[in-house]
Each structure stands twice: as C-alpha cells, then as structure tokens.
Design a protein around this motif. Structure first.
Motif, PDB file in Angstrom:
ATOM      1  N   GLY A 259       0.865  -1.244   0.034  1.00 52.05           N
ATOM      2  CA  GLY A 259      -0.322  -0.015   0.165  1.00 52.05           C
ATOM      3  C   GLY A 259       0.857   1.539   0.120  1.00 52.05           C
ATOM      4  N   ARG A 260       2.282   1.151   0.139  1.00 50.76           N
ATOM      5  CA  ARG A 260       3.136   2.656   0.058  1.00 50.76           C
ATOM      6  C   ARG A 260       3.848   2.795  -0.873  1.00 50.76           C
ATOM      7  N   PRO A 261       4.315   3.890  -1.696  1.00 49.83           N
ATOM      8  CA  PRO A 261       4.804   3.966  -3.062  1.00 49.83           C
ATOM      9  C   PRO A 261       5.681   2.691  -3.210  1.00 49.83           C
ATOM     10  N   LEU A 262       6.393   2.741  -4.161  1.00 57.15           N
ATOM     11  CA  LEU A 262       7.196   2.248  -4.577  1.00 57.15           C
ATOM     12  C   LEU A 262       8.807   2.821  -4.288  1.00 57.15           C
ATOM     13  N   ASP A 263       9.625   2.032  -3.711  1.00 51.13           N
ATOM     14  CA  ASP A 263      10.973   2.683  -3.217  1.00 51.13           C
ATOM     15  C   ASP A 263      11.620   1.051  -2.980  1.00 51.13           C
ATOM     16  N   ASN A 264      11.909   0.519  -4.104  1.00 49.14           N
ATOM     17  CA  ASN A 264      12.976  -0.444  -5.548  1.00 49.14           C
ATOM     18  C   ASN A 264      13.822  -0.238  -6.308  1.00 49.14           C
ATOM     19  N   GLY A 265      14.298   0.799  -6.452  1.00 51.10           N
ATOM     20  CA  GLY A 265      15.182   0.771  -7.524  1.00 51.10           C
ATOM     21  C   GLY A 265      15.050   1.206  -8.888  1.00 51.10           C
ATOM     22  N   VAL A 266      14.102   0.769  -8.966  1.00 53.24           N
ATOM     23  CA  VAL A 266      13.607   0.559 -10.775  1.00 53.24           C
ATOM     24  C   VAL A 266      13.473   1.696 -10.787  1.00 53.24           C
ATOM     25  N   ALA A 267      13.999   1.984 -11.733  1.00 57.61           N
ATOM     26  CA  ALA A 267      13.593   3.497 -13.235  1.00 57.61           C
ATOM     27  C   ALA A 267      12.564   3.339 -13.871  1.00 57.61           C
ATOM     28  N   SER A 268      13.301   2.819 -14.511  1.00 59.68           N
ATOM     29  CA  SER A 268      11.686   1.884 -15.783  1.00 59.68           C
ATOM     30  C   SER A 268      11.765   0.590 -16.098  1.00 59.68           C
ATOM     31  N   VAL A 269      10.694  -0.020 -16.547  1.00 59.01           N
ATOM     32  CA  VAL A 269      10.356  -0.805 -17.525  1.00 59.01           C
ATOM     33  C   VAL A 269       9.205  -0.656 -18.632  1.00 59.01           C
ATOM     34  N   THR A 270      10.079  -1.047 -19.346  1.00 60.16           N
ATOM     35  CA  THR A 270       9.342  -0.882 -21.243  1.00 60.16           C
ATOM     36  C   THR A 270       8.887  -2.493 -21.455  1.00 60.16           C
ATOM     37  N   VAL A 271       7.690  -2.678 -21.399  1.00 62.60           N
ATOM     38  CA  VAL A 271       7.614  -4.472 -22.710  1.00 62.60           C
ATOM     39  C   VAL A 271       6.413  -4.029 -23.797  1.00 62.60           C
ATOM     40  N   LEU A 272       7.399  -4.908 -24.680  1.00 57.38           N
ATOM     41  CA  LEU A 272       6.698  -4.952 -25.505  1.00 57.38           C
ATOM     42  C   LEU A 272       5.794  -5.942 -26.178  1.00 57.38           C
ATOM     43  N   HIS A 273       4.212  -5.774 -27.035  1.00 54.68           N
ATOM     44  CA  HIS A 273       3.441  -7.223 -26.615  1.00 54.68           C
ATOM     45  C   HIS A 273       2.081  -6.839 -28.145  1.00 54.68           C
ATOM     46  N   PRO A 274       1.980  -8.074 -28.611  1.00 53.08           N
ATOM     47  CA  PRO A 274       1.118  -7.098 -29.338  1.00 53.08           C
ATOM     48  C   PRO A 274      -0.197  -5.847 -28.727  1.00 53.08           C
ATOM     49  N   SER A 275      -0.962  -6.709 -28.003  1.00 51.52           N
ATOM     50  CA  SER A 275      -1.078  -6.086 -27.093  1.00 51.52           C
ATOM     51  C   SER A 275      -1.204  -4.592 -26.251  1.00 51.52           C
ATOM     52  N   CYS A 276      -1.677  -3.694 -26.424  1.00 49.93           N
ATOM     53  CA  CYS A 276      -1.007  -2.458 -26.091  1.00 49.93           C
ATOM     54  C   CYS A 276      -1.133  -1.958 -24.324  1.00 49.93           C
ATOM     55  N   MET A 277      -2.613  -2.677 -24.239  1.00 53.41           N
ATOM     56  CA  MET A 277      -3.560  -3.343 -23.051  1.00 53.41           C
ATOM     57  C   MET A 277      -2.662  -3.807 -22.234  1.00 53.41           C
ATOM     58  N   LEU A 278      -2.606  -5.239 -22.943  1.00 55.13           N
ATOM     59  CA  LEU A 278      -1.025  -5.910 -21.458  1.00 55.13           C
ATOM     60  C   LEU A 278       0.378  -5.245 -21.438  1.00 55.13           C
ATOM     61  N   ALA A 279       0.488  -4.796 -22.207  1.00 53.09           N
ATOM     62  CA  ALA A 279       1.890  -4.274 -22.019  1.00 53.09           C
ATOM     63  C   ALA A 279       1.904  -2.868 -21.198  1.00 53.09           C
ATOM     64  N   ASP A 280       1.167  -2.056 -21.481  1.00 52.44           N
ATOM     65  CA  ASP A 280       1.014  -1.175 -19.764  1.00 52.44           C
ATOM     66  C   ASP A 280       0.508  -2.139 -18.731  1.00 52.44           C
ATOM     67  N   ALA A 281      -0.256  -2.789 -18.909  1.00 51.91           N
ATOM     68  CA  ALA A 281      -0.727  -3.362 -17.586  1.00 51.91           C
ATOM     69  C   ALA A 281       1.081  -4.355 -16.678  1.00 51.91           C
ATOM     70  N   TRP A 282       1.618  -4.779 -17.702  1.00 53.76           N
ATOM     71  CA  TRP A 282       2.895  -5.789 -17.709  1.00 53.76           C
ATOM     72  C   TRP A 282       3.796  -5.066 -16.750  1.00 53.76           C
ATOM     73  N   ALA A 283       3.843  -3.413 -17.896  1.00 51.64           N
ATOM     74  CA  ALA A 283       5.188  -3.006 -16.884  1.00 51.64           C
ATOM     75  C   ALA A 283       5.070  -2.017 -16.069  1.00 51.64           C
ATOM     76  N   THR A 284       3.769  -2.327 -15.358  1.00 52.39           N
ATOM     77  CA  THR A 284       3.344  -1.265 -14.355  1.00 52.39           C
ATOM     78  C   THR A 284       3.464  -2.896 -12.937  1.00 52.39           C
ATOM     79  N   ALA A 285       3.729  -4.108 -13.087  1.00 53.41           N
ATOM     80  CA  ALA A 285       3.360  -5.284 -12.930  1.00 53.41           C
ATOM     81  C   ALA A 285       5.126  -5.414 -12.486  1.00 53.41           C
ATOM     82  N   LEU A 286       5.561  -5.675 -13.865  1.00 55.91           N
ATOM     83  CA  LEU A 286       6.983  -5.465 -13.446  1.00 55.91           C
ATOM     84  C   LEU A 286       8.119  -4.948 -12.569  1.00 55.91           C
TER      85      LEU A 286
END
Length: 326
Positions: A259-286
């Motif tokens: 429930g807290r803001p992320l603090d794991n050192g990840v600066a960015s995640v990019t996902v390529l996928h045929p579906s932009c919806m899935l790329a969007d959600a998976w980028a957040t999850a990763l």
C-alpha cells in the motif's frame, strides 16, 4: 553510441504488398485521460481525427475514475454485493487486470482506488503530507483484487473496494483506436496515448513505425529502437510522477502488497506486446516486482526491458524474448 534495434518476431509480407507507396501520412492529435493522444495514418479518410476522439471519449465514459458519471465511478458507488452490468470494454479490461493481478502475485491490482486516493494520486487531489499508519491500514483493508468478483459482463464489489484502471486504461484506449481503424480497413498507422504506442502495418515508404524507448533521465544506457509492426510498447517510470515530502521523493507507482509508494530502485520498465493494454499492465507489474520479476517475464514470454538504479549509474535487464528481437 550504438543504437540497438528490436524487430518483431513475426513480419507480415502482406503489409508490404498492400502498402500505398507515396501516400500521404496524416498526423493528428487530441486530449484524453488527462494526457494527449496522437496518431499517424497512411491515406486516412476525411474526419478521422474526430472519429478517434469519439472512440476515446467512449473509453473515458466507461472507465475514468475522474469522471463521476463514468461506468467505473458508478461501479465504485454501487451497493456492495450487488451484481452490476458492465460495458464490453470495461469487462475486458477488468478481466485482463484480474488475470495479471493473479499471475503477478498482486504486484498489479485494479482494486487500489482507496490507496491511490489516500496517497494523493486520485480525484481528491494531492496531499500535503504522508498518510498515517491508521489511514493506510484502513485503506488496505478495503483494497485488493480479493474484494472484486467478475462473471463475464457483470461484476460486484465486496465491501467498499474501489477500482482504478490508471495502470491499464491508456493501453486499452490505444487498442480500442487500433481496432476501430482496422474495422475501417485502415491497416497502416501508429497510435499513441501518453507515451503508450501501437503500430500496425508499414509506412508508405516501406519502413515500419520506428519508436525509440523512452530514455531514463541521467542514464547512459545504449538506446533501443523498436519496429512497431503489429506491436505495442508501454513504459512505466519512477521519474514520470511523484511528490516530495521531508526531502524525499515518493513515486507515483504504489506497491499493492504494501500500500506504499514503490522504493525498489527500478527506474523504468518497458514491455513490447501485440496488445497495448497488456503491455501497459505488465510494465506496471514488473516495475513493482523489480529484478526478480524478470523471471516472471521469461515465463510469460514477455519482451521486457528494465533499468534499475545502482549507485550513480544503472543496471539493465533484458528478457529472453526481447533479446531474441535484437
């Protein structure tokens, strides 16, 4: 610095045969979901910009948590335990969000509305300070996918759970526009909403729609350029939105598990996928999972790039699916 090139695993010969050599490419823009949209289309019909805007307005009417009369806002005000009918797009996004929530072990979760509001990232607006431990515990108690039940085109909430599709709606909007264009027999275009993109077909000159991955500010990582040919790209970055308190920046991305803001050192995640919806959600999850999430990306066959802060520099991770595209 050498630019790395990512080519989709499947190329369509038909796209090159049917391309309209010499055709004009129309660029149009507009506003949606609190950000901007843009599109580049080969030989589109008159009035295409208005049609795109109308389709995006329909997406907002379904799943904006900022619009009080949207289908999502009405769902969040519905009586707990009572089944609610859902628009088709809403149902599709909710099903995908719940599936990714399950696969990611809760690193992505659509039922985070109370926590998003608590931290000042929702309609109530920014907050002056940090929430108390008591307020955080109360918001966590009513949040999470376990409080949402879906049965095809209907869903219900248990307790006061509130949906928030901000980690998936822009990608869905891109897909909705792409589906509309394809239904109009338009096959060659690039659509973008707030930095999430989907490219189909080829440009009139036979080139794909080239897109550079958004660079992390201050990094010296080798640039990566992708050919969006039947492919979407979405990026989640900790530098995009945050708030400062007590000399510290708090990221916009929340970890649903704490429930807290992320603090794991990840600066960015990019996902390529045929579906932009899935790329969007998976980028957040990763982004939430951090480097350990790259094992999940490999299991799911995701083409993913992760940049992690390390001292004064960055370490990058590329999934096998992305490496195979280089």
């Amino acid at each position: 610095m050498t630019v790395r090139i990512a080519i989709p695993p499947t190329l369509s010969p038909a796209a090159f045969h049917r391309r309209r050599a010499g055709a004009a490419v129309l660029a149009c823009t507009g506003e949606t979901m609190g950000t901007g949209w843009s599109a580049r289309l080969a030989a589109p019909p008159e009035g295409i910009a208005a049609k795109i805007q109308a389709e995006l307005d329909r997406v907002v009417a379904e799943m904006s948590h900022w619009a009080p009369d949207s289908a999502l806002s009405r769902f969040n005000r519905s009586a707990p335990g009572r089944w609610q009918p859902l628009p088709a797009g809403f149902a599709r996004v909710l099903a995908a969000a719940l599936e990714i929530a399950e696969k990611s072990g809760g690193a992505f979760d659509p039922a985070m509305g109370a926590l998003v509001d608590l931290w000042g990232f929702g309609p109530p607006g920014p907050r002056a300070g940090l929430p108390s431990d008591e307020a955080l515990a109360a918001a966590r108690a009513i949040s999470g996918r376990a409080h949402i039940e879906q049965d095809d085109r209907r869903a219900r909430r248990h307790g006061e759970a509130a949906l928030d599709f901000s980690g998936i709606a822009k990608g869905h909007g891109v897909d909705r526009v792409a589906e509309m264009l394809r239904s109009m027999e338009l096959r060659d275009f690039l659509v973008e909403i707030g930095g999430e993109l989907r490219g189909e077909g080829v440009r009139p000159d036979g080139q794909p729609w080239w897109v550079d991955l958004e660079p992390v500010p201050g990094s010296r990582l080798a640039p990566l350029r992708a050919a969006l040919h039947g492919l979407s790209i979405a990026t989640s970055g900790d530098y995009r939105r945050s708030f400062a308190h007590g000399g510290r920046d708090y990221a916009h991305t929340l970890d649903p598990r704490t429930g807290r803001p992320l603090d794991n050192g990840v600066a960015s995640v990019t996902v390529l996928h045929p579906s932009c919806m899935l790329a969007d959600a998976w980028a957040t999850a990763l982004t939430v999972l951090g480097p350990a999430g790259m094992a999940l990306a490999e299991r799911e066959g995701l083409a993913a790039h992760m940049a992690v802060r390390a001292g004064t520099g960055f370490v990058e991770h590329l999934s096998p699916a992305l490496q195979a595209m280089l």
